[in-house]
Design a protein around this motif. Sequence first.
Motif, short mmCIF file in Angstrom:
data_model
loop_
_atom_site.label_atom_id
_atom_site.label_comp_id
_atom_site.label_asym_id
_atom_site.label_seq_id
_atom_site.Cartn_x
_atom_site.Cartn_y
_atom_site.Cartn_z
N VAL A 36 0.83 -1.22 0.00
CA VAL A 36 0.00 0.00 0.00
C VAL A 36 0.86 1.26 0.00
CG1 VAL A 36 -1.78 1.31 1.24
CG2 VAL A 36 -2.01 -1.16 0.98
N PRO A 37 1.85 1.40 0.91
CA PRO A 37 2.73 2.58 0.84
C PRO A 37 3.47 2.69 -0.50
CG PRO A 37 3.03 1.47 2.93
CD PRO A 37 2.17 0.58 2.10
N LEU A 38 3.93 1.55 -1.01
CA LEU A 38 4.65 1.54 -2.30
C LEU A 38 3.78 2.14 -3.39
CD1 LEU A 38 6.67 0.58 -4.53
CD2 LEU A 38 5.63 -1.67 -4.36
N VAL A 39 2.55 1.67 -3.48
CA VAL A 39 1.65 2.11 -4.56
C VAL A 39 1.23 3.57 -4.37
CG1 VAL A 39 -0.60 1.70 -5.62
CG2 VAL A 39 0.90 -0.21 -5.16
N ILE A 40 1.08 4.01 -3.13
CA ILE A 40 0.77 5.42 -2.88
C ILE A 40 1.89 6.31 -3.42
CG2 ILE A 40 0.63 7.17 -1.03
CD1 ILE A 40 -1.02 5.07 0.57
N LEU A 41 3.13 5.94 -3.14
CA LEU A 41 4.27 6.74 -3.60
C LEU A 41 4.42 6.67 -5.12
CD1 LEU A 41 6.95 5.92 -0.85
CD2 LEU A 41 5.32 7.79 -0.91
N VAL A 42 4.20 5.49 -5.68
CA VAL A 42 4.28 5.33 -7.14
C VAL A 42 3.20 6.18 -7.81
CG1 VAL A 42 3.91 3.69 -9.04
CG2 VAL A 42 5.39 3.08 -7.13
N SER A 69 2.66 28.28 -7.92
CA SER A 69 2.12 27.88 -6.61
C SER A 69 0.87 27.02 -6.80
CB SER A 69 1.73 29.10 -5.77
OG SER A 69 2.76 30.03 -5.74
N ALA A 70 0.04 27.44 -7.75
CA ALA A 70 -1.20 26.70 -8.01
C ALA A 70 -0.91 25.28 -8.46
CB ALA A 70 -2.02 27.43 -9.08
N ARG A 71 0.11 25.12 -9.28
CA ARG A 71 0.47 23.78 -9.76
C ARG A 71 0.92 22.90 -8.60
NH1 ARG A 71 0.75 23.60 -15.39
NH2 ARG A 71 0.52 25.67 -16.26
N ILE A 72 1.69 23.48 -7.68
CA ILE A 72 2.18 22.70 -6.54
C ILE A 72 1.02 22.35 -5.60
CG2 ILE A 72 3.66 22.80 -4.48
CD1 ILE A 72 5.50 24.64 -6.37
N ILE A 73 0.13 23.33 -5.35
CA ILE A 73 -1.03 23.07 -4.49
C ILE A 73 -1.93 22.01 -5.12
CG2 ILE A 73 -3.19 24.10 -3.63
CD1 ILE A 73 -1.48 26.68 -3.13
N ALA A 74 -2.15 22.12 -6.43
CA ALA A 74 -2.98 21.13 -7.13
C ALA A 74 -2.36 19.74 -7.02
CB ALA A 74 -3.14 21.52 -8.59
N ILE A 127 -2.37 14.38 -4.67
CA ILE A 127 -1.71 13.34 -3.88
C ILE A 127 -2.56 12.98 -2.66
CG2 ILE A 127 0.32 12.81 -2.45
CD1 ILE A 127 1.88 14.69 -4.49
N LEU A 128 -3.14 14.00 -2.03
CA LEU A 128 -4.01 13.78 -0.86
C LEU A 128 -5.20 12.90 -1.24
CD1 LEU A 128 -4.76 14.50 2.12
CD2 LEU A 128 -5.99 16.46 1.20
N VAL A 129 -5.87 13.25 -2.32
CA VAL A 129 -7.05 12.48 -2.77
C VAL A 129 -6.64 11.06 -3.12
CG1 VAL A 129 -8.79 12.28 -4.61
CG2 VAL A 129 -8.33 14.51 -3.58
N ALA A 130 -5.56 10.93 -3.89
CA ALA A 130 -5.10 9.60 -4.31
C ALA A 130 -4.70 8.75 -3.11
CB ALA A 130 -3.93 9.73 -5.28
N GLY A 183 -0.31 10.70 9.87
CA GLY A 183 1.13 10.71 9.58
C GLY A 183 1.45 10.03 8.26
N ILE A 184 0.73 8.95 7.96
CA ILE A 184 0.92 8.23 6.68
C ILE A 184 0.63 9.19 5.52
CG2 ILE A 184 -0.04 6.41 5.19
CD1 ILE A 184 -0.49 4.77 7.79
N VAL A 185 -0.48 9.92 5.64
CA VAL A 185 -0.85 10.88 4.60
C VAL A 185 0.20 11.99 4.52
CG1 VAL A 185 -2.61 12.56 3.87
CG2 VAL A 185 -3.31 10.38 4.88
N GLY A 186 0.69 12.43 5.68
CA GLY A 186 1.72 13.48 5.73
C GLY A 186 3.01 13.07 5.03
N VAL A 187 3.43 11.84 5.26
CA VAL A 187 4.65 11.33 4.60
C VAL A 187 4.45 11.30 3.08
CG1 VAL A 187 6.14 9.29 4.29
CG2 VAL A 187 5.47 10.00 6.58
N ALA A 188 3.28 10.84 2.65
CA ALA A 188 2.97 10.79 1.21
C ALA A 188 3.01 12.19 0.61
CB ALA A 188 1.61 10.15 0.98
N LEU A 189 2.46 13.17 1.34
CA LEU A 189 2.44 14.56 0.84
C LEU A 189 3.85 15.14 0.76
CD1 LEU A 189 -0.69 15.99 2.71
CD2 LEU A 189 -0.44 15.73 0.24
N LEU A 190 4.65 14.88 1.79
CA LEU A 190 6.03 15.39 1.81
C LEU A 190 6.84 14.81 0.65
CD1 LEU A 190 8.22 17.05 3.30
CD2 LEU A 190 8.70 15.02 4.68
#
Lengths: 291, 264
Positions: A96-102, A139-144, A149-152, A176-183
């Motif tokens: 699951v973490p692998l696929v989130i990052l991919v 900035s908009a591109r990065i926020i988008a 990433i959050l939704v996915a 925290g899992i979501v936070g790591v994915a976002l970072l």
Amino acid sequence: MTRTSATTAATTAQPTLTVTAADDMPTADSPPEHTVGAWTAQTLILSGRQLTVWLRDYSTLTQSLLFPALAMVMFKVVLGEVVADTTGQNSAYGTVPLVILVGAMFGSMAAAVRLNRERATGLLGRLYVLPINRAADLSARIIAELVRILVATVVLLIAGVFIGFRFTQGAWAAAGIVGVALLYGMAFSMMVLALAVNTKPTAPIVPLISLGASVMMFFNSGFSPLEAYPGWLQPIVANQPMTPAIEVMRSLASGGPITENLIKVIIWAALLLAVFTLPALRGYRRAATDR
Amino acid sequence: MDPPVAEASPPQINALHQWWALTSRGVFGIVRNGEIVFAIIAPAFLAVCFYIPLRSMMDSYPGMDYAQYLMPIIALQSVSFVASSSAMRSSMDGMRGINVRFRVMPMNGVVPVAARGSANAILLVISLSFATIASLVIGWRPHGGVDGTVGLYAVALSVGLLVSVIADALGLLASSPESTSQLIGLPILVLGMLSTGFVPASRFPDWIAPFARNQPVSQFSDAMRAFNDGSATWPVVAPTVFWCVGLAALAAALLFWAERRSHA
């Protein structure tokens, strides 16, 4: 006379100008483009535009959500028993973490393709000559990207529950899992963005990044346990950006040490952001003003 | 009285020359688009990315030599990459209106199809050659003698040609290159992964093992393995033959449909 001073002069010449034709059209008292207020408002509008484009782009949406979810199920089905026999742990905690990052990585590449398309059609140049804050579109591109990433991540975590992924450490750990994915996703997105705007639109930058990302996808502790790799390769696999992120997410879900891998994730993210933020800003300006 | 004007005789139409010209165009396109590079890299990438991470886990099972086990799926996935690029090429031709232009020229309708097929066959041979090299590097060796090795490559080439023709027809039928990519990519991904190409059927969960065992990619892999270790018998090879007949029928139907639709 600069564009900004010309705008200011026009504003001071007609201080009472208002537009009544439509409520949402700009008025003379809207903030000047170089202010924080303008940047915030325009970034939100352009972020909305990016997300609308993403939602309407069927192939990108599929690449961001459907393919990763499918890959997750297939990795679990095909390799689940093999990995479980070796590690004694449900393989979902790595898959699951692998696929989130991919998903985050390949989604960023779709965004880079779109950026190059908008650059080629002259949209970046058009935005650049409008009275819009210079940083707003970037900035908009990065926020988008972060929203995507959050939704996915949320979608894939929900899908992960169906293959045995569980949040055994509580709500904060899940956040925290979501936070790591976002970072991780933000750092990778910045790198892709910087490379996209600093190369010719025709350069094969996306296929090359895809190749690198695909290699990383197979050489990490989420695809196969670290001890399964040859001895000479283990230090490389253990310290490439994906592995510490996967291990932090695994520990946040199922318990285990976090500190060392979290430090590695932060170092990798800080390094990528430090190296690529300025080139992204400069490259974006060059891409927008190129003729 | 005007002198008689000699009527210009129409140029001789030679279908063979047309086929050769269009095949050359296809091959140059393959080289120019970098597909040939992909045909070289993809098998090596696949071999490295599955063999290195999974070898120690897979070799722990009794009687398993993972390099020998993996070779058929490396070859079949190389074949699938050729099919994907075939679909994209025919779709791009459709989008650019080249197929319409061919139809109004004095050219038999079979010529463009045959030319695309020939270009795909060349790419297929290149891809299979590099799949073989990649497999040899990770430790695969042909143990089935001349007959077995010929049988192994006969399966790979037959499947490759049939799947390329199907992909070519789907490319003609698809609305855009993007939709073509997903139309081809999804079945390839699912059938490739959920097959006995990477892990034996016994390692799959019970609910999906029957599908994994009997789907075409698994049957092709099993037949290729049987040829490779010299244990090929009719009961082992028969499903592959029947699947190939089915693929040939599907290819013919899709091509017929694509031709019919292009004339509508």
